[in-house]
Enzyme design. Structure first.
Site, mmCIF file in Angstrom:
data_model
loop_
_atom_site.group_PDB
_atom_site.id
_atom_site.type_symbol
_atom_site.label_atom_id
_atom_site.label_comp_id
_atom_site.label_asym_id
_atom_site.label_seq_id
_atom_site.Cartn_x
_atom_site.Cartn_y
_atom_site.Cartn_z
ATOM 1 N N VAL A 11 0.603 -1.426 -0.010
ATOM 2 C CA VAL A 11 -0.272 0.009 -0.110
ATOM 3 C C VAL A 11 0.769 1.286 0.209
ATOM 4 O O VAL A 11 0.658 2.127 -1.123
ATOM 5 C CB VAL A 11 -1.011 -0.018 1.332
ATOM 6 C CG1 VAL A 11 -1.966 1.404 1.690
ATOM 7 C CG2 VAL A 11 -1.940 -1.043 0.774
ATOM 8 N N GLU A 155 -5.123 -5.141 -5.276
ATOM 9 C CA GLU A 155 -2.960 -5.791 -5.646
ATOM 10 C C GLU A 155 -3.300 -6.219 -6.833
ATOM 11 O O GLU A 155 -4.506 -6.733 -7.828
ATOM 12 C CB GLU A 155 -2.848 -6.270 -4.914
ATOM 13 C CG GLU A 155 -1.905 -5.998 -3.500
ATOM 14 C CD GLU A 155 -1.557 -7.189 -2.542
ATOM 15 O OE1 GLU A 155 -0.790 -8.141 -3.552
ATOM 16 O OE2 GLU A 155 -1.454 -7.040 -1.617
ATOM 17 N N ASN A 210 -14.315 -5.423 1.938
ATOM 18 C CA ASN A 210 -13.917 -6.502 1.731
ATOM 19 C C ASN A 210 -15.226 -8.014 2.436
ATOM 20 O O ASN A 210 -14.590 -8.454 1.631
ATOM 21 C CB ASN A 210 -12.407 -6.161 2.677
ATOM 22 C CG ASN A 210 -11.507 -6.250 1.620
ATOM 23 O OD1 ASN A 210 -11.414 -5.275 0.175
ATOM 24 N ND2 ASN A 210 -10.403 -5.752 2.109
ATOM 25 N N CYS A 262 -5.568 -9.425 1.931
ATOM 26 C CA CYS A 262 -6.907 -9.135 2.504
ATOM 27 C C CYS A 262 -8.018 -9.685 3.174
ATOM 28 O O CYS A 262 -8.170 -9.538 3.827
ATOM 29 C CB CYS A 262 -7.019 -7.111 1.527
ATOM 30 S SG CYS A 262 -5.503 -6.239 1.635
HETATM 31 P P1 NAD Z 1 3.368 -4.686 4.033
HETATM 32 O O1 NAD Z 1 3.233 -5.854 5.636
HETATM 33 O O2 NAD Z 1 3.173 -5.182 2.464
HETATM 34 O O3 NAD Z 1 3.649 -3.722 4.094
HETATM 35 C C1 NAD Z 1 3.929 -2.808 5.984
HETATM 36 C C2 NAD Z 1 5.478 -1.754 5.861
HETATM 37 O O4 NAD Z 1 5.531 -1.413 7.233
HETATM 38 C C3 NAD Z 1 6.565 -2.942 5.836
HETATM 39 O O5 NAD Z 1 7.406 -2.875 5.184
HETATM 40 C C4 NAD Z 1 7.263 -2.623 7.336
HETATM 41 O O6 NAD Z 1 8.700 -2.592 7.316
HETATM 42 C C5 NAD Z 1 6.109 -1.860 7.190
HETATM 43 N N1 NAD Z 1 6.613 -1.344 8.762
HETATM 44 C C6 NAD Z 1 5.830 -2.272 10.275
HETATM 45 N N2 NAD Z 1 6.654 -1.521 11.085
HETATM 46 C C7 NAD Z 1 6.875 0.444 10.952
HETATM 47 C C8 NAD Z 1 7.105 1.169 11.613
HETATM 48 N N3 NAD Z 1 6.331 1.626 13.059
HETATM 49 N N4 NAD Z 1 7.635 2.193 11.049
HETATM 50 C C9 NAD Z 1 7.924 2.319 9.586
HETATM 51 N N5 NAD Z 1 7.350 1.354 8.492
HETATM 52 C C10 NAD Z 1 7.361 -0.116 9.362
HETATM 53 O O7 NAD Z 1 1.795 -3.845 4.331
HETATM 54 P P2 NAD Z 1 0.645 -4.071 3.083
HETATM 55 O O8 NAD Z 1 0.117 -4.770 2.085
HETATM 56 O O9 NAD Z 1 1.584 -3.146 2.457
HETATM 57 O O10 NAD Z 1 -0.719 -2.792 3.959
HETATM 58 C C11 NAD Z 1 -0.762 -2.488 4.585
HETATM 59 C C12 NAD Z 1 -2.172 -1.977 5.898
HETATM 60 O O11 NAD Z 1 -3.428 -1.903 4.544
HETATM 61 C C13 NAD Z 1 -2.401 -2.964 5.862
HETATM 62 O O12 NAD Z 1 -3.302 -2.809 7.392
HETATM 63 C C14 NAD Z 1 -3.273 -3.819 5.263
HETATM 64 O O13 NAD Z 1 -4.530 -4.483 5.990
HETATM 65 C C15 NAD Z 1 -4.192 -2.963 4.495
HETATM 66 N N6 NAD Z 1 -4.329 -3.038 3.060
HETATM 67 C C16 NAD Z 1 -3.653 -3.016 2.158
HETATM 68 C C17 NAD Z 1 -4.027 -3.725 0.876
HETATM 69 C C18 NAD Z 1 -3.636 -4.567 -0.351
HETATM 70 O O14 NAD Z 1 -3.689 -4.879 -0.886
HETATM 71 N N7 NAD Z 1 -2.334 -5.447 -0.196
HETATM 72 C C19 NAD Z 1 -5.094 -3.166 0.368
HETATM 73 C C20 NAD Z 1 -6.033 -2.009 1.137
HETATM 74 C C21 NAD Z 1 -5.398 -2.185 2.414
#
Ligand code: NAD
Length: 431
Positions: A11, A155, A210, A262
């Site tokens: 994201v 995604e 979702n 998700c």
């Molecule tokens: P991800 O695991 O790909 O990325 C999260 C990132 O956050 C990681 O790189 C991690 O190292 C970093 N991180 C964690 N704690 C941290 C901190 N304190 N400081 C700095 N960086 C930190 O996760 P994602 O798929 O991008 O999902 C993130 C959020 O978005 C989730 O809540 C998910 O449910 C939501 N979301 C995801 C999608 C999707 O398609 N992947 C779509 C909509 C919403």
């Protein structure tokens, strides 16, 4: 506008690239030093259609940078976006908010002038209030509006969805925050579909959406099972249903069940929230149960296809949770393969983008091929597990000639049944 994004994953990174392209000054921050080093060198850390060009362009313009250092970037930011993970708790399956709270604890003392702190991560209803409480305790002078800004990107289509959102939901009552976020998205065009709601409604919209889509997928999979028993064809049934504008054609593709980072986690978190609130979310509970069972049903179908053959080989096409991404988190393909490990068969897999991610999850329990053609060599069954368009474009005559037994299990209904039968395959689809 100066924007700091905390969490540079599936994201955070596309959001950062998109906002930089809109003209904002964006820093993507992550705790993962290796990831940030790679990004600083101009190397992408994930695959998304169309991201590479915008990524390089905005790094070159200086509008997109990467850092591990909150203290350098938070004090001057107009907007801080939280995009850290909210994974499921291993036992209760509720959303684990430890990354959110840890990030807020770190950000709080660094907030100086007026800042909007927007949560893009998917978080349970009421999380905004808890973030406010942490801020009040850690930095009571902070001039900050805590806003819910849920993310709806798909995604594989993250860049497209950033520039063409169905809606942008903003959960806040603060006029100042609404003004800032309207400015943020203004370069998208005058008629951007902004939906301003309360913070709790905004947090709920994400889960309710979702969960609804997951129910729709589970529903069509149940209908597919019904079609298989009764001689109807799920593709025709889905077309007939989907042309009703009240139903719509999307999320009516029968297959091996939903997956990804998700839907499984958000349906579980929603069910947990329902239980906590004393509300029976029976439809969501049934969907979770049915989707888990679905993957076992599909594994059994593949195992059955080769059970009477001596030392059979099964080619598995697709490992990502869907086409267009390298993401294997909660991928039905991975779970189906895990169920198959242990049957008396050689399992050989290929995916156009997700081989590295899959190897982390499956290790050396299966074999990997460098191409679909290599995977099917001498196979007794080929199972399509991910709906990559690349698989549609394969030379299926060549595939048939390479296989020992031409049994094709099209578990994504990707190919045309009569064409495949005409080519000489024993063709089995879903529904
Ligand atoms: P991800 O695991 O790909 O990325 C999260 C990132 O956050 C990681 O790189 C991690 O190292 C970093 N991180 C964690 N704690 C941290 C901190 N304190 N400081 C700095 N960086 C930190 O996760 P994602 O798929 O991008 O999902 C993130 C959020 O978005 C989730 O809540 C998910 O449910 C939501 N979301 C995801 C999608 C999707 O398609 N992947 C779509 C909509 C919403």
């Amino acid at each position: 506008m100066k924007v700091a994004i905390i969490g540079t994953g599936y994201v955070g990174l596309p959001t950062g690239v998109g906002l930089a392209e809109l003209g904002h000054e964006v820093v993507c921050i992550d705790k993962n030093e290796e990831k940030i080093k790679k990004l600083q060198k101009g190397q992408l850390t994930l695959f998304e259609v169309g991201i590479e060009e915008l990524f390089q362009k905005n790094i070159a313009s200086g509008r997109l940078t990467f850092s591990t250092r909150l203290q350098e970037h938070i004090p001057g930011a107009d907007l801080v976006i939280l995009a850290v993970g909210t994974p499921p708790h291993p036992v209760t399956k509720e959303a684990d908010l430890s990354y959110i709270y840890a990030a807020v604890e770190e950000i709080a003392p660094l907030l100086k002038d007026y800042t909007v702190l927007a949560t893009k991560s998917t978080v349970p209803v009421g999380t905004g209030d808890k973030i406010e409480a942490i801020l009040a305790k850690t930095n009571k002078d902070a001039q900050v509006d805590v806003v819910s800004l849920p993310e709806f990107l798909r995604e594989g289509f993250a860049i497209h969805d950033f520039f063409h959102p169905d809606r942008i939901v903003i959960g806040t009552k603060s006029q100042k925050a609404i003004k800032l976020l309207t400015e943020l998205y203004r370069p998208l065009g005058e008629d951007i579909p902004l939906l301003i709601v309360s913070r709790r409604s905004s947090e709920t919209i994400k889960y309710a959406s979702n969960a609804f889509l997951a129910v729709k997928i589970h529903y069509i999979n149940e209908m597919a099972n019904f079609c298989e028993k009764t001689g109807a064809d799920i593709s025709e049934v889905a077309r007939g249903m989907g042309s009703d504008s009240r139903i719509g054609p999307k999320f009516l593709q029968a297959g091996p069940g939903y997956g990804g980072s998700c839907f499984p986690k958000d349906t579980n978190a929603m069910a947990y929230m329902g239980r906590q609130a004393g509300i029976n979310l029976s439809l969501i509970e049934a969907t979770i149960y049915g989707n888990d069972a679905r993957k076992q049903q599909i594994s059994t179908r593949i195992a059955e296809a080769v059970k009477d053959l001596p030392h059979p080989k099964v080619a598995l096409l697709g490992l990502a949770f869907k086409g267009g991404t390298d993401d294997c988190r909660e991928s039905p393909a991975i779970q189906i393969i895990q169920n198959l490990i242990g049957i008396d068969a050689d399992l050989v897999a290929f995916d156009p983008k997700a081989m590295d991610q899959a190897k982390i999850l499956l290790g050396d329990k299966i074999k990997y091929a460098d191409s679909a053609y290599e995977a099917v060599k001498g196979a007794d069954a080929v199972a399509i597990l991910t709906e990559w368009t690349d698989f549609k474009a394969l030379d299926w005559d060549k595939i048939k000639s390479l296989m020992r037994t031409p049994h094709l299990l099209d578990l994504r209904n990707l190919l045309d049944k009569s064409t495949m039968i005409a080519k000489g395959f024993r063709y089995q689809k879903i529904g």
